[in-house]
Scaffold this motif. Structure first.
Motif, mmCIF file in Angstrom:
data_model
loop_
_atom_site.group_PDB
_atom_site.id
_atom_site.type_symbol
_atom_site.label_atom_id
_atom_site.label_comp_id
_atom_site.label_asym_id
_atom_site.label_seq_id
_atom_site.Cartn_x
_atom_site.Cartn_y
_atom_site.Cartn_z
ATOM 1 N N LYS A 8 113.052 91.096 53.623
ATOM 2 C CA LYS A 8 114.507 89.935 53.344
ATOM 3 C C LYS A 8 115.241 89.843 54.785
ATOM 4 O O LYS A 8 115.600 88.865 54.806
ATOM 5 C CB LYS A 8 115.296 90.943 52.453
ATOM 6 C CG LYS A 8 114.584 90.694 50.930
ATOM 7 C CD LYS A 8 114.956 89.644 50.460
ATOM 8 C CE LYS A 8 114.668 89.369 48.968
ATOM 9 N NZ LYS A 8 114.553 88.037 48.245
ATOM 10 N N GLU A 11 113.336 87.009 56.506
ATOM 11 C CA GLU A 11 113.742 85.900 55.945
ATOM 12 C C GLU A 11 115.114 85.225 56.322
ATOM 13 O O GLU A 11 115.421 84.194 56.413
ATOM 14 C CB GLU A 11 113.584 86.116 54.280
ATOM 15 C CG GLU A 11 112.255 86.147 54.144
ATOM 16 C CD GLU A 11 112.117 86.314 52.485
ATOM 17 O OE1 GLU A 11 111.067 86.280 51.822
ATOM 18 O OE2 GLU A 11 113.125 86.499 51.707
ATOM 19 N N LYS A 12 116.054 86.149 56.353
ATOM 20 C CA LYS A 12 117.453 85.758 56.610
ATOM 21 C C LYS A 12 117.896 85.970 58.076
ATOM 22 O O LYS A 12 118.953 85.200 58.644
ATOM 23 C CB LYS A 12 118.445 86.720 55.864
ATOM 24 C CG LYS A 12 118.053 86.703 54.441
ATOM 25 C CD LYS A 12 119.329 87.211 53.789
ATOM 26 C CE LYS A 12 118.948 87.021 52.017
ATOM 27 N NZ LYS A 12 119.187 85.702 51.687
ATOM 28 N N LEU A 14 118.392 88.382 60.126
ATOM 29 C CA LEU A 14 119.304 89.379 60.499
ATOM 30 C C LEU A 14 118.835 90.504 61.375
ATOM 31 O O LEU A 14 117.695 90.827 61.459
ATOM 32 C CB LEU A 14 119.836 89.950 59.149
ATOM 33 C CG LEU A 14 120.542 89.091 58.051
ATOM 34 C CD1 LEU A 14 120.557 89.648 56.735
ATOM 35 C CD2 LEU A 14 121.726 88.272 58.660
ATOM 36 N N LEU A 53 121.997 91.755 51.681
ATOM 37 C CA LEU A 53 120.573 91.115 51.831
ATOM 38 C C LEU A 53 120.574 89.987 50.844
ATOM 39 O O LEU A 53 119.741 88.988 50.394
ATOM 40 C CB LEU A 53 119.324 91.926 51.619
ATOM 41 C CG LEU A 53 119.389 92.716 52.803
ATOM 42 C CD1 LEU A 53 118.254 93.953 52.364
ATOM 43 C CD2 LEU A 53 118.954 92.176 53.840
ATOM 44 N N GLU A 54 121.662 89.721 49.939
ATOM 45 C CA GLU A 54 121.726 88.872 48.906
ATOM 46 C C GLU A 54 120.569 88.777 47.944
ATOM 47 O O GLU A 54 120.041 87.643 47.536
ATOM 48 C CB GLU A 54 122.171 87.413 49.370
ATOM 49 C CG GLU A 54 123.320 87.330 50.361
ATOM 50 C CD GLU A 54 123.388 85.868 51.144
ATOM 51 O OE1 GLU A 54 122.224 85.458 51.353
ATOM 52 O OE2 GLU A 54 124.500 85.618 51.219
ATOM 53 N N THR A 55 120.331 89.796 47.419
ATOM 54 C CA THR A 55 119.271 90.156 46.498
ATOM 55 C C THR A 55 119.729 91.120 45.505
ATOM 56 O O THR A 55 120.951 91.653 45.408
ATOM 57 C CB THR A 55 117.973 90.409 47.158
ATOM 58 O OG1 THR A 55 116.944 90.364 46.187
ATOM 59 C CG2 THR A 55 117.996 91.889 47.612
#
Length: 66
Positions: A8, A11-12, A14, A53-55
């Protein structure tokens, strides 16, 4: 667990320090989660990390909420 978080993060695009800071935990504590040394963080920490993590917590630690 740490692998899902690492994916994650990648993917982002960060940084680990950014994620730890936004979740309100130390980089040391976050590193232990990523390495698997801390297998089941407190639910409060898991929720904060999932939000950063917007999950969902289920996505990262499904077994914690079953």
């Amino acid at each position: 667990m740490g692998t899902k978080i690492a994916v994650k993060i990648a993917e982002k695009g960060l940084k680990k320090g950014f994620v730890a800071n936004k979740a309100g935990i130390s980089l040391s504590a976050f590193s232990k989660i990523l390495s698997g040394e801390t297998k089941e963080p407190k639910l409060k920490v898991a929720i904060k990390l999932a939000r950063v993590l917007e999950t969902s917590v289920e996505e990262l630690w499904g077994h914690l909420v079953e």
